[in-house]
Write a protein that holds these residues in place. Structure first.
Motif, mmCIF file in Angstrom:
data_model
loop_
_atom_site.group_PDB
_atom_site.id
_atom_site.type_symbol
_atom_site.label_atom_id
_atom_site.label_comp_id
_atom_site.label_asym_id
_atom_site.label_seq_id
_atom_site.Cartn_x
_atom_site.Cartn_y
_atom_site.Cartn_z
ATOM 1 N N PRO A 1 70.901 -34.062 22.350
ATOM 2 C CA PRO A 1 71.030 -34.748 21.069
ATOM 3 C C PRO A 1 69.786 -35.553 20.712
ATOM 4 O O PRO A 1 68.880 -35.691 21.527
ATOM 5 N N ALA A 2 69.780 -36.084 19.467
ATOM 6 C CA ALA A 2 68.707 -36.991 19.073
ATOM 7 C C ALA A 2 68.716 -38.196 20.007
ATOM 8 O O ALA A 2 69.767 -38.757 20.307
ATOM 9 N N GLN A 3 67.535 -38.585 20.439
ATOM 10 C CA GLN A 3 67.424 -39.665 21.415
ATOM 11 C C GLN A 3 66.384 -40.679 20.936
ATOM 12 O O GLN A 3 65.307 -40.305 20.467
ATOM 13 N N ALA A 4 66.714 -41.948 21.026
ATOM 14 C CA ALA A 4 65.811 -43.004 20.572
ATOM 15 C C ALA A 4 64.477 -42.905 21.298
ATOM 16 O O ALA A 4 64.425 -42.808 22.523
ATOM 17 N N GLY A 5 63.378 -42.903 20.500
ATOM 18 C CA GLY A 5 62.042 -42.913 21.070
ATOM 19 C C GLY A 5 61.561 -41.598 21.618
ATOM 20 O O GLY A 5 60.468 -41.539 22.211
ATOM 21 N N ALA A 6 62.305 -40.498 21.425
ATOM 22 C CA ALA A 6 61.935 -39.221 22.037
ATOM 23 C C ALA A 6 60.663 -38.622 21.450
ATOM 24 O O ALA A 6 59.978 -37.846 22.100
ATOM 25 N N ALA A 7 60.343 -38.962 20.187
ATOM 26 C CA ALA A 7 59.139 -38.468 19.510
ATOM 27 C C ALA A 7 59.126 -36.951 19.374
ATOM 28 O O ALA A 7 58.103 -36.296 19.556
ATOM 29 N N PHE A 8 60.284 -36.391 19.038
ATOM 30 C CA PHE A 8 60.405 -34.962 18.742
ATOM 31 C C PHE A 8 59.478 -34.622 17.575
ATOM 32 O O PHE A 8 59.500 -35.272 16.538
ATOM 33 N N GLY A 9 58.644 -33.591 17.746
ATOM 34 C CA GLY A 9 57.677 -33.227 16.711
ATOM 35 C C GLY A 9 56.266 -33.675 17.006
ATOM 36 O O GLY A 9 55.374 -33.508 16.174
ATOM 37 N N SER A 10 56.020 -34.221 18.206
ATOM 38 C CA SER A 10 54.667 -34.672 18.555
ATOM 39 C C SER A 10 53.696 -33.515 18.718
ATOM 40 O O SER A 10 52.486 -33.682 18.527
ATOM 41 N N ALA A 11 54.183 -32.351 19.112
ATOM 42 C CA ALA A 11 53.351 -31.163 19.291
ATOM 43 C C ALA A 11 54.112 -29.957 18.773
ATOM 44 O O ALA A 11 55.339 -29.879 18.908
ATOM 45 N N LEU A 12 53.391 -29.008 18.177
ATOM 46 C CA LEU A 12 53.982 -27.806 17.603
ATOM 47 C C LEU A 12 53.132 -26.592 17.961
ATOM 48 O O LEU A 12 51.894 -26.674 17.969
ATOM 49 N N SER A 13 53.790 -25.471 18.221
ATOM 50 C CA SER A 13 53.094 -24.210 18.403
ATOM 51 C C SER A 13 54.065 -23.088 18.071
ATOM 52 O O SER A 13 55.266 -23.227 18.294
#
Length: 461
Positions: A133-145
């Motif tokens: 699940p969404a997690q506080a501070g996880a920074a999903f989207g910091s890198a993409l490929s």
């Protein structure tokens, strides 16, 4: 590459796409430039992305409900999701709140059309097929490929969440590998990997930051990984056989890997593929002798009889003079050689030219002006003096890189180099292609700290 004369590649780039009429033929998208420090109204560091088209139009992207600290534009990717031959854009906003979950992060998908890009989907963990699940501070989207797949298989989008807490390990990191079907309403499914996942066969440690850099689903970096007691030495998980889900963990303590795992090396801070050595791995915190953070690039790509990367290859620093060299400049403390990587097909079909960002390079007395070195490029280098612009302290030219061979597959290198420290951190991008030009933000107001060019993407061959 030779010293390159400056030409005006984009003198007419001055119109916002929203004001342009619809066209019968959609012009190619040249580039998407991340501006993660852009302030929108009173919302500091909300972030934006500037898109440039071949017909001279511009477009600025940002969410309608932006917030301070979203850092929209931290990562960008250009791809064709639905198979209509029109470029779509994916943008990471690792500081985005998801509901009441602070800084969980989000990824925005924009669909291309003759009237520009339009918001298509917002991907957050725990909804819409995205594993979470969404997690506080996880920074999903910091890198993409992304990986193109084939005409009968989905697109694959790999998303890093390097601040994800795995079990009790704070900031151990995670990676979501997503499949997007080819349709006007792409369905999303995916798998979330952490170092505790059976596929990685490891154990999550605090601060590993898995997902800080990714190269498709085949190479997942954890540059903060502690290796044999060396905190932040770094490691990379490599899928050596694409037919098998298991990954192999490599580091500078892997047998026959040049260098030694040391605290703060950051092995895996940047990743790129390039022939003949396979996977290129940036180690910008590597000490070269007594020179702190001079930087190194390792490779993992000597192949077995099936053509699968199987063992370590050579390593490079600015002192390398052997195969692949010579390399311009010399190793100096703080250069951070290997902070960014990209490649394009060289004139010799069996070898790519690999570009290495050296954003901390001092040029004469100009500190941290930055440089880009070429490996297998005959000792050539790029600076703002031999491309476009003026070398200034703190420009950090070479902080981000995109390279390819242009449209149509012809041998014509096209290179984009980010200099996010230009003009007190307002930022710039230098474009090299049979000439050179410097781009600065034209949609909105360039301001100190915007970081234009911190991330960039383009559809180059």
């Amino acid at each position: 590459m030779r010293a390159i004369p400056v030409v005006a590649l984009s003198a007419a780039l001055s119109v916002v796409v929203a004001a342009a009429p619809a066209l019968a033929v959609t012009p190619p998208l040249i580039a998407a430039i991340g501006i993660p420090g852009e302030d929108l109204g009173t919302q500091q560091d909300a972030g934006a992305v500037e898109v440039r088209y071949a017909d001279g139009r511009h477009q600025i992207l940002h969410p309608s409900g932006y917030h301070a600290g979203d850092r929209f534009g931290t990562a960008v990717a250009v791809l064709d999701v639905d198979g209509d031959s029109v470029s779509d854009v994916v943008v990471g906003a690792p500081g985005r709140d998801v509901g009441t979950t602070a800084d969980a992060g989000a990824v925005y998908l924009y669909r291309g059309s003759s009237t520009g890009l339009h918001l298509w989907k917002v991907l957050t963990q725990g909804s819409g097929g995205v594993p979470g699940p969404a997690q506080a501070g996880a920074a999903f989207g910091s890198a993409l490929s992304w990986s193109a797949g084939s005409s009968s298989t989905p697109r694959s989008l790999t998303v890093g969440a390097p601040r994800w807490d795995a079990g009790g390990a704070t900031d151990a990191g995670a990676v979501a590998i997503l499949s997007l079907t080819r349709s006007a309403d792409p369905a999303v499914t995916g798998t979330l990997l952490t170092e505790n996942s059976p596929q990685l066969g490891s154990s999550a440690q605090p601060g590993d930051r898995l997902g800080a850099a990714v190269q498709g689903p085949g190479a997942l970096a954890a540059p903060g990984r502690t290796v044999n007691g060396a905190k932040g030495a770094g490691a990379v998980y490599v899928r050596v056989d694409p037919q098998v889900d298991a990954y192999t963990r490599i580091s500078q303590d892997t047998p026959n890997m040049p260098g030694t795992a040391e605290a703060g090396d950051g092995f895996g801070s940047a990743l790129s593929y390039g022939a003949p050595s396979g996977l290129w791995i940036g180690v910008p915190g590597e000490d070269v002798g007594s020179l702190t953070d001079a930087g190194m690039v390792n490779t993992f790509g000597d192949t077995n009889e099936d053509g699968i990367p199987a063992e370590p290859g050579p390593a490079y620093t600015q002192n390398t003079s052997g195969p692949g060299g010579p390399i311009a400049g010399s190793a100096e403390a703080g250069d951070r050689f290997g902070a960014a990587l990209a490649s394009y097909t060289g004139e010799q079909s069996d070898s790519d030219v690999v570009l290495v960002g050296v954003p901390g390079e001092d040029l004469g007395s100009v500190r941290d002006a930055g440089m880009v070195n070429e490996i297998w490029g005959g000792g050539a280098s790029l600076t703002q003096a031999n491309t476009a612009g003026i070398e200034e302290a703190g420009d950090r030219f070479g902080s981000s890189l995109v390279a390819g061979n242009g449209f149509g597959g012809n041998w014509n290198p096209r290179i984009l180099v980010g200099a996010p420290g230009e003009d007190a951190g307002a930022g710039a991008v230098v474009v090299v292609s049979n000439g050179a030009a410097i781009w600065k933000q034209v949609t909105g107001s360039p301001e100190a700290g915007d970081g234009y060019g911190s991330a960039e993407a383009s559809r180059l061959g």
